[in-house]
Design an enzyme around this catalytic site. Structure first.
Site, PDB file in Angstrom:
ATOM      1  N   TYR A   1       5.700 -17.102  -2.368  1.00  0.00           N
ATOM      2  CA  TYR A   1       6.611 -16.165  -1.727  1.00  0.00           C
ATOM      3  C   TYR A   1       6.876 -16.615  -0.278  1.00  0.00           C
ATOM      4  CZ  TYR A   1       8.227 -11.743   0.229  1.00  0.00           C
ATOM      5  OH  TYR A   1       8.960 -10.780   0.860  1.00  0.00           O
TER       6      TYR A   1
ATOM      7  N   ASP B   1      -2.126 -13.680  -5.898  1.00  0.00           N
ATOM      8  CA  ASP B   1      -1.007 -12.743  -5.765  1.00  0.00           C
ATOM      9  C   ASP B   1      -0.471 -12.498  -7.177  1.00  0.00           C
ATOM     10  OD1 ASP B   1       1.478 -11.523  -5.461  1.00  0.00           O
ATOM     11  OD2 ASP B   1       1.934 -12.566  -3.594  1.00  0.00           O
TER      12      ASP B   1
ATOM     13  N   LYS C   1       7.143  -3.973  -6.182  1.00  0.00           N
ATOM     14  CA  LYS C   1       7.824  -4.605  -7.306  1.00  0.00           C
ATOM     15  C   LYS C   1       7.494  -3.865  -8.608  1.00  0.00           C
ATOM     16  CE  LYS C   1       8.881  -7.287  -3.894  1.00  0.00           C
ATOM     17  NZ  LYS C   1       8.130  -8.478  -3.531  1.00  0.00           N
TER      18      LYS C   1
ATOM     19  N   ARG D   1      -5.597   7.602   8.368  1.00  0.00           N
ATOM     20  CA  ARG D   1      -5.565   6.126   8.397  1.00  0.00           C
ATOM     21  C   ARG D   1      -6.774   5.585   7.651  1.00  0.00           C
ATOM     22  NH1 ARG D   1      -7.671   3.766  12.557  1.00  0.00           N
ATOM     23  NH2 ARG D   1      -6.641   5.056  14.127  1.00  0.00           N
TER      24      ARG D   1
HETATM   25  C1  PLP Z   1       7.659  -9.140  -2.383  1.00  0.00           C
HETATM   26  C2  PLP Z   1       6.468 -10.013  -2.513  1.00  0.00           C
HETATM   27  C3  PLP Z   1       5.474 -10.034  -1.533  1.00  0.00           C
HETATM   28  C4  PLP Z   1       5.576  -9.233  -0.265  1.00  0.00           C
HETATM   29  O1  PLP Z   1       5.527  -7.872  -0.511  1.00  0.00           O
HETATM   30  P1  PLP Z   1       6.270  -6.754   0.400  1.00  0.00           P
HETATM   31  O2  PLP Z   1       5.947  -5.512  -0.329  1.00  0.00           O
HETATM   32  O3  PLP Z   1       7.711  -7.098   0.434  1.00  0.00           O
HETATM   33  O4  PLP Z   1       5.645  -6.826   1.760  1.00  0.00           O
HETATM   34  C5  PLP Z   1       4.374 -10.852  -1.739  1.00  0.00           C
HETATM   35  N1  PLP Z   1       4.268 -11.619  -2.844  1.00  0.00           N
HETATM   36  C6  PLP Z   1       5.208 -11.628  -3.791  1.00  0.00           C
HETATM   37  C7  PLP Z   1       5.036 -12.505  -4.999  1.00  0.00           C
HETATM   38  C8  PLP Z   1       6.343 -10.843  -3.657  1.00  0.00           C
HETATM   39  O5  PLP Z   1       7.292 -10.883  -4.603  1.00  0.00           O
END
Ligand code: PLP
Length: 380
Positions: free
Chosen positions: A98, A170, A195, A46
Site C-alpha cells: 500500500y 496487513d 475496507k 482514549r
Molecule cells: C487502505 C489501506 C491501508 C490504510 O488504511 P486507512 O484506513 O486508509 O488508513 C493500509 N493497507 C491497505 C492494504 C489498505 O488498502
C-alpha cells in the site's frame, strides 16, 4: 463457534442493564468513579470505551487471536506497529505494498533512524536474503497491493521465528474471512477496517490483532499514549458491518471470479491479475493459505493513459475512486491514486504502469457489472 456466528455474537452480549441486543454507542469521554481509582473498567475514552472494546474483542476472535486493538485508521494501526521499533532497527517489507505504508516508512520513520529494505514479492527467498543483523520486523501485505501477488506467510514466518524477528501481516485485502495470518505463524495482523471489515465505504478505521500478551500491552500503551483511537460511532458502524462480513466476502468473490474470467478473454485487455484464476502464477499458494481469493482484480488495459481515461469516462456503476472493499464496485488508477506518493521509477519498477487499473468488485448483480465494464471497454 464458527466464523459467521462469532462475527455476530463475540464481544456483543446483550446489555446487562437494559437487555439491548445491540452494543450501544457509548458516546462519552469519561466515566464516574465511586472513589479515586474505583471504576467499572473505564476511566477515559482514549484509554478505553465499551463500544470500542466490543469491536476489539470480535476482531481478535475473527482473526483467531487473543487481543484486538482498534485505531482511527489503517495507517494509525500501522504506525502503532512501527512504534515497537527504535532508532537503528531495520525492517524488511515486500516491494508491492500500500502506497501509504511505503510513505510511513520513507517519510516518517526513516528520519527517526529506521531503515527499510524491500524484498521482491515474486521471489520466496528474497525476504530471507534481505534480513540483516538489526532486522526486527518483517512487513507482509498479501494479497499484495495493487498487483495481487501472494506471499507465503508460513514460509516467511518460519524464517523470521528462527531469528526472533516479528512478522506483521496487513490482512486488509483478504479480510479474516479468507485469511488468518496468526494461524500461519505471523505475530501481528494489521487491518484497514475502512475496507472489507466495515464494508460500506462510510468510515475510516484500523485494527491490530496479536496473540502475545506482552506485545499486546506494548501496542495498547502506544494506542493510548499516541491517541489515534476511533470514536464510538465509527466502532459501532464497524461492528454492524462485521455482522455480514462472511456473506459479503462470498458475494465479492463470486463476482470477482466471474469478471476476472470475462476480462481475461477480452481483446482490449493485456493482462488480468487475480489469484483465483487457475492460470495465475499465484493460484497454488493462494489456494493453500487462503480460504477464498477475494474481490480485488488488477487489469492492464492495452494502450496507455488515453485508453484508460476512455474506460473511466464510460463506466457508470464502477466509480472512479480511492479505496476498496465496499458493497459498491470501485475502480482506481494506482499509478496516480493509491501509489502516487511513490517515485515514478519505483512505480514502474514494481509494475504499476500507466495502463494498469485496480478494480474492487462490489456485490451488485454480476451481469450488470459485466455489462458496465463491457460498455467501458467498447468505448476505447
Ligand atoms: C487502505 C489501506 C491501508 C490504510 O488504511 P486507512 O484506513 O486508509 O488508513 C493500509 N493497507 C491497505 C492494504 C489498505 O488498502
Amino acid at each position: 463457534m464458527e466464523f459467521e456466528t462469532r462475527a455476530i455474537h463475540d464481544g456483543q452480549s446483550p446489555d446487562t442493564q437494559t437487555g439491548a441486543v445491540i452494543v450501544p454507542v457509548y458516546q462519552t469521554s469519561t466515566y464516574r468513579q465511586s472513589a479515586v481509582g474505583k471504576h467499572k473498567g473505564y476511566e477515559y475514552s482514549r484509554t478505553g470505551n465499551p463500544t470500542r472494546h466490543a469491536l476489539e474483542v470480535v476482531l481478535a476472535s475473527l482473526e483467531e487471536g487473543k487481543y484486538g486493538l482498534a485505531f482511527a485508521s489503517g495507517v494509525a494501526a500501522t504506525t502503532a506497529v512501527f512504534s515497537l521499533l527504535k532508532s537503528g532497527d531495520h525492517v524488511v517489507a515486500g516491494d508491492d505494498i500500500y502506497g501509504g505504508t511505503y510513505r510511513i516508512f520513507e517519510k516518517v520513520f526513516k528520519k527517526w533512524g529506521l531503515s527499510v529494505s524491500y524484498a521482491d514479492v515474486d521471489d520466496p527467498d528474497s525476504f530471507e536474503k534481505a534480513i540483516r543483523e538489526n532486522t526486527k520486523l518483517i512487513w507482509l501485505e498479501t494479497p499484495t497491493n495493487p498487483l495481487l501477488k501472494i506471499i507465503d506467510i508460513q514460509h516467511v514466518s518460519s524464517i523470521a521465528r528462527k531469528r526472533g524477528i516479528l512478522v506483521a501481516v496487513d490482512n486488509t485485502f483478504a479480510s479474516p474471512y479468507f485469511q488468518r495470518p496468526l494461524l500461519l505463524g505471523a505475530d501481528i495482523v494489521v487491518h484497514s477496517t475502512t475496507k472489507y471489515i466495515a464494508g460500506h465505504s462510510d468510515i475510516i478505521g484500523g485494527a491490530v490483532v496479536v496473540n502475545d500478551a506482552a506485545l499486546y500491552e506494548e501496542l495498547k500503551y502506544y494506542q493510548n499514549a499516541t491517541g489515534a483511537v476511533p470514536g464510538p460511532w465509527d466502532c459501532w458502524l464497524v461492528l454492524r458491518g462485521l455482522k455480514t462480513l462472511a456473506i459479503r466476502m462470498k458475494a465479492h468473490e463470486q463476482n470477482a471470479v466471474y469478471l476476472a474470467e470475462y476480462l481475461s478473454g477480452h481483446p482490449k485487455v493485456a493482462r488480468v491479475d487475480y489469484p483465483g484464476l487457475t492460470s495465475s502464477a499465484n493460484y497454488k499458494i493462494a489456494k493453500r493459505q487462503m480460504t477464498g481469493f477475494g474481490g480485488m482484480i488488477g487489469v492492464e488495459i492495452k494502450g496507455g493513459r488515453e485508453q484508460v481515461d476512455k474506460l473511466f469516462a464510460n463506466l457508470h456503476l464502477f466509480a472512479l475512486a480511492e479505496s476498496l472493499g465496499g458493497v459498491e464496485s470501485l475502480i482506481s488508477y494506482p499509478y496516480e491514486m493509491t501509489h502516487g506518493s511513490m517515485p515514478v521509477e519505483e512505480r514502474l519498477k514494481r509494475g504499476i504502469t500507466d495502463n494498469f487499473v485496480r478494480i474492487s468488485v462490489g456485490i451488485e448483480n454480476k451481469l450488470d457489472l459485466k455489462k458496465d465494464i463491457s460498455a467501458g471497454l467498447s468505448a476505447i
